[in-house]
Design an enzyme around this catalytic site. Structure first.
Site, PDB file in Angstrom:
ATOM      1  N   GLN A   1       0.675  -1.162  -0.026  1.00 58.39           N
ATOM      2  CA  GLN A   1      -0.025   0.089   0.031  1.00 58.39           C
ATOM      3  C   GLN A   1       0.868   1.273   0.007  1.00 58.39           C
ATOM      4  O   GLN A   1       1.622   1.503   0.982  1.00 58.39           O
ATOM      5  CB  GLN A   1      -0.979  -0.112   1.152  1.00 58.39           C
ATOM      6  CG  GLN A   1      -1.889   1.349   1.307  1.00 58.39           C
ATOM      7  CD  GLN A   1      -2.514   1.058   2.676  1.00 58.39           C
ATOM      8  OE1 GLN A   1      -2.035   0.732   3.804  1.00 58.39           O
ATOM      9  NE2 GLN A   1      -3.354   2.045   2.819  1.00 58.39           N
ATOM     10  N   GLY A   2       0.908   2.235  -1.035  1.00 58.36           N
ATOM     11  CA  GLY A   2       1.451   3.307  -1.179  1.00 58.36           C
ATOM     12  C   GLY A   2       0.550   4.504  -0.907  1.00 58.36           C
ATOM     13  O   GLY A   2       0.208   5.342  -1.579  1.00 58.36           O
TER      14      GLY A   2
ATOM     15  N   SER B   1       0.896   6.418   2.904  1.00 54.16           N
ATOM     16  CA  SER B   1       1.560   7.594   3.698  1.00 54.16           C
ATOM     17  C   SER B   1       2.807   8.035   2.970  1.00 54.16           C
ATOM     18  O   SER B   1       3.685   7.331   2.114  1.00 54.16           O
ATOM     19  CB  SER B   1       2.113   6.937   4.899  1.00 54.16           C
ATOM     20  OG  SER B   1       1.037   6.285   5.863  1.00 54.16           O
TER      21      SER B   1
ATOM     22  N   GLU C   1     -10.655  -1.391   6.588  1.00 50.31           N
ATOM     23  CA  GLU C   1      -9.168  -1.662   7.003  1.00 50.31           C
ATOM     24  C   GLU C   1      -9.685  -1.468   8.586  1.00 50.31           C
ATOM     25  O   GLU C   1      -9.236  -2.144   9.449  1.00 50.31           O
ATOM     26  CB  GLU C   1      -7.961  -0.653   6.791  1.00 50.31           C
ATOM     27  CG  GLU C   1      -6.765  -0.985   7.323  1.00 50.31           C
ATOM     28  CD  GLU C   1      -5.767  -0.073   6.920  1.00 50.31           C
ATOM     29  OE1 GLU C   1      -4.470  -0.091   7.089  1.00 50.31           O
ATOM     30  OE2 GLU C   1      -6.131   1.114   6.738  1.00 50.31           O
TER      31      GLU C   1
ATOM     32  N   SER D   1      -3.913   7.348  12.618  1.00 57.46           N
ATOM     33  CA  SER D   1      -3.466   7.473  14.396  1.00 57.46           C
ATOM     34  C   SER D   1      -4.624   7.471  15.106  1.00 57.46           C
ATOM     35  O   SER D   1      -5.842   8.141  14.587  1.00 57.46           O
ATOM     36  CB  SER D   1      -2.518   8.607  14.458  1.00 57.46           C
ATOM     37  OG  SER D   1      -3.216   9.650  14.289  1.00 57.46           O
ATOM     38  N   ASN D   2      -4.684   6.738  16.051  1.00 60.06           N
ATOM     39  CA  ASN D   2      -5.826   7.278  17.078  1.00 60.06           C
ATOM     40  C   ASN D   2      -6.259   8.481  17.509  1.00 60.06           C
ATOM     41  O   ASN D   2      -7.447   8.772  17.855  1.00 60.06           O
ATOM     42  CB  ASN D   2      -5.771   6.160  18.382  1.00 60.06           C
ATOM     43  CG  ASN D   2      -5.645   4.762  18.056  1.00 60.06           C
ATOM     44  OD1 ASN D   2      -5.794   4.130  16.891  1.00 60.06           O
ATOM     45  ND2 ASN D   2      -5.646   3.906  19.451  1.00 60.06           N
ATOM     46  N   GLU D   3      -5.076   9.361  17.440  1.00 62.70           N
ATOM     47  CA  GLU D   3      -5.465  10.894  17.727  1.00 62.70           C
ATOM     48  C   GLU D   3      -6.452  11.315  16.428  1.00 62.70           C
ATOM     49  O   GLU D   3      -7.442  12.116  16.510  1.00 62.70           O
ATOM     50  CB  GLU D   3      -4.218  11.840  17.583  1.00 62.70           C
ATOM     51  CG  GLU D   3      -3.382  11.437  18.959  1.00 62.70           C
ATOM     52  CD  GLU D   3      -2.702  10.377  19.032  1.00 62.70           C
ATOM     53  OE1 GLU D   3      -2.163   9.765  20.036  1.00 62.70           O
ATOM     54  OE2 GLU D   3      -2.557   9.550  17.748  1.00 62.70           O
TER      55      GLU D   3
END
Length: 385
Positions: free
Chosen positions: A127-128, A130, A245, A370-372
């Site tokens: 997977q490209g 990030s 996902e 991210s969880n944030e």
């Protein structure tokens, strides 16, 4: 722990899964999974081929595209039982991510070309998404595609690309229109890793492994036929992909598997009657049951055709927090036994790989958004803040 799925039909299906895993899984791979050791490409691929032989490798795919026709409950049972039998989890980039996106948005030619090879294991996808300056804020990506006759020239870089060392294809988010709002000028492209201009550099992690990579795209030609769906609609497709996902990141089967392993560690360390250890184990079991019930509701909703939204962010947050808490408890129980013995350099069973898993699973609350970021999504879309 008590299972939520206890009907006679569920029990019969669970036995079918359990018997298959006992018969087909390579013993060496089983032993690696049982002790939390890093897995090789051959470990993953061997189990993939076993599942493919009986039509079970893509549980969520429609039957017309090679799925087994399992219900949401059956998929949950299979996931849990495979973990219980120490089967390796299938890397999801082909089976759970680009495969479903091609089924939903890809052309007939793309489906005919790629879906059978995902099922057979001939193609390994990475997977490209990030980039060095665009992690959870993917819309800020700078990898750019410039239009030419018959296709596009792509230049840029991607990072934290898991298992790219094994992959022969990568699906990328690229900017195809820099003049519009950033979310509206993005497309998904399929790129052969053997294309001139594609290169890879491994990233060494604090756990000592190199399972993630940097990918460099230097004037890579991508034909029009390898653009998924409509140009500039990639952000819409990516959101649908990330919902799937995050639904899987809840990781109920994996959490149950690790919970039992941590209980075994507590017994081995003589802490099975320790009040604090028992309390932490009980609290984590309750949390797993809650995530399981929520996951089942969302799977049923998805099966009924209801689009998933911010609810998957909740699963991502709680599921990954539980898994990290389990590795923290394992490390607390193991103590110095998680470190190699000075005289032999060996780890003391059953505490081998505890430190590796603790370090490796710090990533869980970061990847997939991210969880944030997930909390911000919940605040905006659920609480209206």
């Amino acid at each position: 722990m008590t299972d939520l799925l206890i009907t006679p039909e569920d029990d019969a299906f669970r036995k079918q899964i359990r018997d298959f895993a006992a018969r087909e899984l390579d013993p060496d791979t089983r032993a690696k999974v049982a002790r939390g050791a890093p897995l090789s490409r051959e470990d993953f691929l061997g189990w993939h081929l076993s599942l493919h032989a009986v039509g079970w490798v893509a549980p969520s795919w429609p039957t017309e595209h090679g799925g087994p026709g399992w219900t949401a409950r059956q998929r949950m049972i299979a996931d849990e039982e495979f973990f219980r039998q120490h089967c390796p989890p299938m890397p999801g980039f082909g089976l759970k991510m680009i495969g479903p996106i091609l089924i939903r948005f890809g052309s007939a030619d793309q489906q005919a070309r790629f879906l059978p090879r995902i099922l057979s294991g001939e193609d390994w996808w990475c997977q490209g998404f990030s980039e060095p300056g665009a992690g959870s804020d993917l819309a800020s990506l700078r990898t750019r595609a410039t239009r030419i006759d018959g296709g596009w020239i792509v230049s840029g870089s991607k990072t934290w690309t898991t298992y790219a060392q094994y992959a022969n294809w990568i699906f990328c988010l690229v900017r195809t229109d820099p003049q519009v709002k950033k979310q509206q000028g993005i497309s998904i492209m399929l790129i052969d890793m053997a294309t001139p201009g594609v290169s890879r550099r491994p990233i060494r992690l604090m756990d000592g492994t190199e399972e993630v990579n940097e990918i460099f795209l230097d004037d890579v030609f991508v034909p029009d036929a390898l653009v998924v769906g409509e140009v500039n609609m990639g952000w819409t497709y990516a959101k649908a992909l990330l919902e799937h996902e995050r639904l899987g990141i809840g990781g109920v089967g994996r959490s149950k598997h690790l919970l039992e392993r941590v209980r075994g560690m507590a017994r081995a360390a003589g802490l099975d009657d320790d009040h604090e250890t028992r309390s932490r184990l009980a609290a984590l079991e309750i949390d797993i049951i809650a995530v399981e019930a929520t996951t089942l509701r969302l799977l049923a909703a998805a099966e009924a055709g209801r689009p998933l939204g911010a609810e998957t962010s909740l699963l991502k947050i709680r599921g990954t927090e539980i898994q990290q808490a389990l590795t923290e408890l394992a490390l607390d129980i193991a103590g110095q036994s998680a470190l190699p013995a000075a005289e032999s350099g060996c780890l003391e069973p059953p505490f081998e790989n505890v430190a590796y898993q603790f370090l490796n699973w710090r990533k869980l609350s970061i990847y997939g958004g991210s969880n944030e970021i997930q909390r911000s999504i919940l605040a905006a879309q659920v609480l209206g803040l």
